[in-house]
Design a protein around this motif. Structure first.
Motif, mmCIF file in Angstrom:
data_model
loop_
_atom_site.group_PDB
_atom_site.id
_atom_site.type_symbol
_atom_site.label_atom_id
_atom_site.label_comp_id
_atom_site.label_asym_id
_atom_site.label_seq_id
_atom_site.Cartn_x
_atom_site.Cartn_y
_atom_site.Cartn_z
ATOM 1 N N ASP A 124 3.627 -7.839 1.196
ATOM 2 C CA ASP A 124 4.993 -7.354 1.049
ATOM 3 C C ASP A 124 5.076 -5.996 1.728
ATOM 4 O OD1 ASP A 124 7.563 -6.838 0.273
ATOM 5 O OD2 ASP A 124 7.136 -6.649 -1.860
ATOM 6 N N VAL A 125 6.211 -5.686 2.353
ATOM 7 C CA VAL A 125 6.368 -4.389 3.006
ATOM 8 C C VAL A 125 6.396 -3.268 1.973
ATOM 9 C CG1 VAL A 125 7.988 -2.931 4.279
ATOM 10 C CG2 VAL A 125 7.503 -5.231 5.091
ATOM 11 N N PHE A 159 7.085 2.095 -3.139
ATOM 12 C CA PHE A 159 7.996 1.024 -2.686
ATOM 13 C C PHE A 159 8.691 1.386 -1.373
ATOM 14 C CE2 PHE A 159 7.519 0.359 -7.211
ATOM 15 C CZ PHE A 159 7.283 -1.010 -7.279
ATOM 16 N N ARG A 160 7.912 1.931 -0.448
ATOM 17 C CA ARG A 160 8.457 2.289 0.861
ATOM 18 C C ARG A 160 7.790 1.485 1.978
ATOM 19 N NH1 ARG A 160 8.465 8.630 1.568
ATOM 20 N NH2 ARG A 160 9.539 7.994 3.492
ATOM 21 N N ASP A 161 6.554 1.833 2.306
ATOM 22 C CA ASP A 161 5.895 1.167 3.436
ATOM 23 C C ASP A 161 4.419 0.869 3.168
ATOM 24 O OD1 ASP A 161 4.931 3.717 3.425
ATOM 25 O OD2 ASP A 161 5.339 4.125 5.543
ATOM 26 N N GLU A 162 4.076 0.672 1.896
ATOM 27 C CA GLU A 162 2.671 0.431 1.540
ATOM 28 C C GLU A 162 2.073 -0.767 2.284
ATOM 29 O OE1 GLU A 162 4.258 2.996 -1.605
ATOM 30 O OE2 GLU A 162 4.986 1.186 -0.612
ATOM 31 N N GLY A 163 2.869 -1.829 2.413
ATOM 32 C CA GLY A 163 2.375 -3.028 3.073
ATOM 33 C C GLY A 163 2.085 -2.802 4.542
ATOM 34 N N VAL A 164 2.951 -2.030 5.218
ATOM 35 C CA VAL A 164 2.751 -1.744 6.637
ATOM 36 C C VAL A 164 1.500 -0.905 6.833
ATOM 37 C CG1 VAL A 164 3.718 -0.669 8.697
ATOM 38 C CG2 VAL A 164 5.204 -1.872 7.108
#
Length: 219
Positions: free
Chosen positions: A59-60, A66-71
């Motif tokens: 998940d992004v 809840f911002r860009d952890e996945g990226v």
């Protein structure tokens, strides 16, 4: 058993328990193996060396910000294992994240909206294409990127615009030809014309073609 004989092994990071469990079931139905399913990116990164997956699905936006952890986790995964396929999922069209993902290295890359994973067929196709080293971009992401830069596209013909959109989604020339019901030779001529008009060099690989298109759209 050789690597080719075994099912594709997937590792998953998604903070929503319902979606995470749903994805695991979809992977199982498609004949894939889930090596691990985690609620945040840190847990996935901690376990990745033991799991040794073919593909990571993230998940992004995940805890804690809840911002860009996945990226950021995807980029770290590609640093550790350049050949690892990475498929990002997002609730919204976020073109910057698509560009960051594609810029993070070689190998299979993908970016899908979460609404798309409701279809087993589409999810299975995306997983197989990314794990094989291809690029998969959600059509809505491509449309959003194209709409942001309308004026520079004025020199393209309607057919070239169609080819550009399909090219940016990661489709091969053969795939574009099948989608538009035209010959591969016609597609190749359109691709050559597109790169000439936009001042882009055709690198000869699908991943680099998509990267070049996105780089131009966001310059």
């Amino acid at each position: 058993m050789t690597d080719r004989d075994r099912p594709l092994r997937i590792v998953l990071a998604e903070d929503s328990v319902l979606l995470r469990e749903g994805l695991v079931r979809l992977f199982d139905e498609a004949g894939f193996e889930t090596g691990g399913a985690y609620g945040d990116a840190d847990a996935l990164l901690a376990a990745i060396d033991d799991v040794r997956p073919d593909l990571a699905v993230l998940d992004v936006r995940m805890p804690p910000t809840f911002r860009d952890e996945g990226v950021r986790a995807a980029i770290e995964l590609r640093r550790r294992s350049p050949g690892l396929g990475v498929l990002l999922l997002s609730q919204y069209v976020e073109g910057t994240y698509a560009h960051e993902l594609l810029s993070s290295g070689e190998g299979g890359m993908g970016y899908l909206l979460k609404d798309r994973v409701a279809s087993l067929e589409e999810l299975e196709d995306a997983v197989e294409r990314v794990s094989a080293g291809g690029t998969v971009l959600d059509p809505q992401v491509v449309k959003e990127l194209l709409s942001r830069r309308g004026d520079p596209l004025a020199s393209l013909t309607p057919r070239e615009r169609e080819v550009l959109q399909l090219m940016a989604e990661g489709r091969t020339n053969q795939g574009i030809a099948a989608q538009l019901f035209i010959g591969v030779g016609a597609v190749e001529k359109n691709v050559t014309s597109i790169f000439q008009k936009l001042g882009l060099e055709d690198s000869g690989t699908d991943h680099r073609r998509v990267l070049a298109v996105l780089a131009w759209l966001q310059r």
